[in-house]
Motif scaffolding. Structure first.
Motif, PDB file in Angstrom:
ATOM      1  N   ALA A   1       0.834  -1.209   0.000  1.00  0.00           N
ATOM      2  CA  ALA A   1       0.000   0.000   0.000  1.00  0.00           C
ATOM      3  C   ALA A   1       0.867   1.256   0.000  1.00  0.00           C
ATOM      4  CB  ALA A   1      -0.933  -0.012   1.214  1.00  0.00           C
ATOM      5  N   ASP A   2       1.957   1.239   0.764  1.00  0.00           N
ATOM      6  CA  ASP A   2       2.854   2.401   0.804  1.00  0.00           C
ATOM      7  C   ASP A   2       3.546   2.625  -0.538  1.00  0.00           C
ATOM      8  OD1 ASP A   2       2.306   3.263   3.345  1.00  0.00           O
ATOM      9  OD2 ASP A   2       4.034   2.298   4.287  1.00  0.00           O
ATOM     10  N   TYR A   3       4.011   1.524  -1.170  1.00  0.00           N
ATOM     11  CA  TYR A   3       4.652   1.675  -2.477  1.00  0.00           C
ATOM     12  C   TYR A   3       3.666   2.216  -3.510  1.00  0.00           C
ATOM     13  CZ  TYR A   3       8.833  -0.863  -0.941  1.00  0.00           C
ATOM     14  OH  TYR A   3       9.992  -1.242  -0.295  1.00  0.00           O
ATOM     15  N   ASP A   4       2.435   1.695  -3.481  1.00  0.00           N
ATOM     16  CA  ASP A   4       1.423   2.163  -4.436  1.00  0.00           C
ATOM     17  C   ASP A   4       1.158   3.653  -4.255  1.00  0.00           C
ATOM     18  OD1 ASP A   4       1.181  -0.379  -5.459  1.00  0.00           O
ATOM     19  OD2 ASP A   4      -0.646  -0.875  -4.348  1.00  0.00           O
ATOM     20  N   GLN A   5       1.026   4.081  -3.008  1.00  0.00           N
ATOM     21  CA  GLN A   5       0.744   5.490  -2.730  1.00  0.00           C
ATOM     22  C   GLN A   5       1.924   6.380  -3.132  1.00  0.00           C
ATOM     23  OE1 GLN A   5      -0.577   6.224   1.290  1.00  0.00           O
ATOM     24  NE2 GLN A   5      -0.632   8.442   1.004  1.00  0.00           N
ATOM     25  N   ALA A   6       3.139   5.897  -2.847  1.00  0.00           N
ATOM     26  CA  ALA A   6       4.328   6.667  -3.212  1.00  0.00           C
ATOM     27  C   ALA A   6       4.405   6.858  -4.718  1.00  0.00           C
ATOM     28  CB  ALA A   6       5.585   5.969  -2.698  1.00  0.00           C
ATOM     29  N   LEU A   7       4.071   5.809  -5.478  1.00  0.00           N
ATOM     30  CA  LEU A   7       4.169   5.893  -6.935  1.00  0.00           C
ATOM     31  C   LEU A   7       3.004   6.661  -7.554  1.00  0.00           C
ATOM     32  CD1 LEU A   7       5.602   2.345  -7.590  1.00  0.00           C
ATOM     33  CD2 LEU A   7       6.753   4.528  -7.952  1.00  0.00           C
ATOM     34  N   GLU A   8       1.922   6.810  -6.824  1.00  0.00           N
ATOM     35  CA  GLU A   8       0.872   7.731  -7.269  1.00  0.00           C
ATOM     36  C   GLU A   8       1.374   9.171  -7.175  1.00  0.00           C
ATOM     37  OE1 GLU A   8      -2.809   7.216  -5.225  1.00  0.00           O
ATOM     38  OE2 GLU A   8      -3.056   5.123  -5.845  1.00  0.00           O
ATOM     39  N   LEU A   9       2.134   9.447  -6.108  1.00  0.00           N
ATOM     40  CA  LEU A   9       2.687  10.788  -5.936  1.00  0.00           C
ATOM     41  C   LEU A   9       3.827  11.054  -6.911  1.00  0.00           C
ATOM     42  CD1 LEU A   9       2.811  10.905  -2.021  1.00  0.00           C
ATOM     43  CD2 LEU A   9       1.260  12.201  -3.486  1.00  0.00           C
ATOM     44  N   GLU A  10       4.683  10.057  -7.105  1.00  0.00           N
ATOM     45  CA  GLU A  10       5.846  10.207  -7.991  1.00  0.00           C
ATOM     46  C   GLU A  10       5.922   8.994  -8.924  1.00  0.00           C
ATOM     47  OE1 GLU A  10       9.474  10.904  -5.867  1.00  0.00           O
ATOM     48  OE2 GLU A  10       8.672  12.621  -4.753  1.00  0.00           O
ATOM     49  N   PRO A  11       5.178   9.032 -10.024  1.00  0.00           N
ATOM     50  CA  PRO A  11       5.095   7.859 -10.920  1.00  0.00           C
ATOM     51  C   PRO A  11       6.435   7.430 -11.508  1.00  0.00           C
ATOM     52  CG  PRO A  11       3.373   9.471 -11.420  1.00  0.00           C
ATOM     53  CD  PRO A  11       4.312  10.139 -10.474  1.00  0.00           C
ATOM     54  N   LYS A  12       7.414   8.337 -11.541  1.00  0.00           N
ATOM     55  CA  LYS A  12       8.703   7.995 -12.147  1.00  0.00           C
ATOM     56  C   LYS A  12       9.785   7.714 -11.105  1.00  0.00           C
ATOM     57  CE  LYS A  12       7.845  10.563 -16.419  1.00  0.00           C
ATOM     58  NZ  LYS A  12       8.346  11.601 -17.359  1.00  0.00           N
ATOM     59  N   ASN A  13       9.387   7.413  -9.884  1.00  0.00           N
ATOM     60  CA  ASN A  13      10.355   7.156  -8.823  1.00  0.00           C
ATOM     61  C   ASN A  13      10.994   5.781  -9.034  1.00  0.00           C
ATOM     62  OD1 ASN A  13      11.408   6.263  -6.137  1.00  0.00           O
ATOM     63  ND2 ASN A  13      10.647   8.276  -5.513  1.00  0.00           N
ATOM     64  N   PHE A  14      12.276   5.796  -9.362  1.00  0.00           N
ATOM     65  CA  PHE A  14      12.982   4.543  -9.682  1.00  0.00           C
ATOM     66  C   PHE A  14      12.994   3.586  -8.494  1.00  0.00           C
ATOM     67  CE2 PHE A  14      16.958   2.175  -9.243  1.00  0.00           C
ATOM     68  CZ  PHE A  14      16.962   1.417 -10.394  1.00  0.00           C
ATOM     69  N   VAL A  15      13.349   4.096  -7.312  1.00  0.00           N
ATOM     70  CA  VAL A  15      13.459   3.241  -6.126  1.00  0.00           C
ATOM     71  C   VAL A  15      12.114   2.617  -5.793  1.00  0.00           C
ATOM     72  CG1 VAL A  15      14.004   3.193  -3.664  1.00  0.00           C
ATOM     73  CG2 VAL A  15      15.413   4.544  -5.218  1.00  0.00           C
ATOM     74  N   GLY A  16      11.043   3.411  -5.936  1.00  0.00           N
ATOM     75  CA  GLY A  16       9.714   2.884  -5.648  1.00  0.00           C
ATOM     76  C   GLY A  16       9.358   1.716  -6.542  1.00  0.00           C
ATOM     77  N   HIS A  17       9.622   1.846  -7.847  1.00  0.00           N
ATOM     78  CA  HIS A  17       9.323   0.750  -8.779  1.00  0.00           C
ATOM     79  C   HIS A  17      10.205  -0.461  -8.503  1.00  0.00           C
ATOM     80  CE1 HIS A  17       6.368   2.406 -11.562  1.00  0.00           C
ATOM     81  NE2 HIS A  17       6.994   3.568 -11.475  1.00  0.00           N
ATOM     82  N   TYR A  18      11.469  -0.211  -8.233  1.00  0.00           N
ATOM     83  CA  TYR A  18      12.390  -1.330  -7.991  1.00  0.00           C
ATOM     84  C   TYR A  18      11.977  -2.121  -6.739  1.00  0.00           C
ATOM     85  CZ  TYR A  18      16.724  -3.917  -7.271  1.00  0.00           C
ATOM     86  OH  TYR A  18      17.635  -4.915  -7.081  1.00  0.00           O
TER      87      TYR A  18
END
Length: 284
Positions: A246-263
């Protein structure tokens, strides 16, 4: 239309006399106040053209250029303003900010030192000066500036936070944590202090305690992708996979191009058997 019928010769002095530079200056400053930076610059240009000895139009034009991210232009205008009036501390502060954005930290340090001599009771000047010293790895100088900040503004949290940064750069996490605790004691709503405390606790593998401070930081400002990613990592280490996802999903909603989040989300998805979704994250 009638004015155009007049002969053009001999009009230069007449037109020059008719320009009301005070009015132009007011229009320019109002445009600046309403964030119409391009319009304000055009009026400041007029004032400079007719009254080039004034420092104010150079300074305010520099402000407009700063907000347009034209930092080298801000530096040039501030330099011209300082030539005309070297005793206005705001000009040094503005040029210092432009130098910071240009990553020319030694020049920024010089300007902030001048500004602090002129306005020693302006906390933001000391704060930025300390940050510039940190950026240049001048830790002893940064340390001395944070001492000044804490002495002058003991009831403000930012001085203790800066002191903690200095200690972290010196690899002294124990002293840094003491400073962060003091910052939270002084201001329990200080977001950077809670985030810093959480990061230190996470580095000590105290994940449950770290989550408490991430929770508080995110309660105060939910739109912090970095905090969400780090809290997700804490949840992951505690085997709270649903909360981590849930935290990763929310983070990537805020910053869709966040490399660390996707990794990291890709690793988590692979860990729980969502291989196709993991591949999407890894492809990104």
């Amino acid at each position: 239309i009638i004015a155009l019928a007049l002969p053009l010769w001999g009009l230069g002095g007449f037109a020059r006399a008719q320009i009301n530079t005070d009015r132009m200056m007011n229009i320019a400053r109002n445009a600046l106040a309403y964030d119409d930076y391009v319009l304000s610059i055009s009026y400041f240009n007029l004032v400079i053209n007719y009254r080039p000895h004034l420092y104010e139009p150079y300074f305010y034009r520099g402000v407009a250029k700063f907000y347009l991210d034209y930092y080298s232009g801000t530096v040039l205008d501030c330099t011209e303003a300082i030539r005309r009036n070297p005793y206005f501390p705001n000009t040094y502060e503005l040029r210092g900010l432009a130098y910071i954005n240009l990553e020319r930290f030694p020049e920024a340090i010089s300007d902030y030192r001048t500004a602090t001599e002129m306005s020693p009771d302006l906390r933001s000047l000391w704060h930025n000066l300390a940050l510039c010293y940190l950026e240049t790895d001048s830790l002893d100088q940064a340390d001395s500036i944070t001492d000044i900040i804490i002495k002058k503004w003991a009831k403000q949290a930012d001085g203790y936070g800066l002191k903690a940064q200095v200690y972290l750069e010196k690899k002294d996490t124990t002293a840094a944590e003491v400073c962060i605790d003091k910052a939270i004691e002084v201001d329990k709503f200080n977001i950077p202090a809670h985030t810093a405390k959480a990061n230190i606790l996470m580095s000590h593998e105290q994940y449950s305690e770290a989550i408490q401070h991430f929770d508080e930081s995110l309660r105060l400002n939910p739109k912090q992708a970095g905090c969400l990613i780090n809290r997700a990592l804490c949840h992951y280490h505690l085997n709270h996979y649903r909360d981590a996802m849930a935290d990763y999903d929310q983070a990537l909603e805020l910053e869709p191009k966040n490399f660390v989040g996707h990794y990291n989300r890709g690793l988590l998805r692979a860990n729980v058997g969502e291989d196709n979704l993991a591949i999407e994250d890894f492809n990104f």
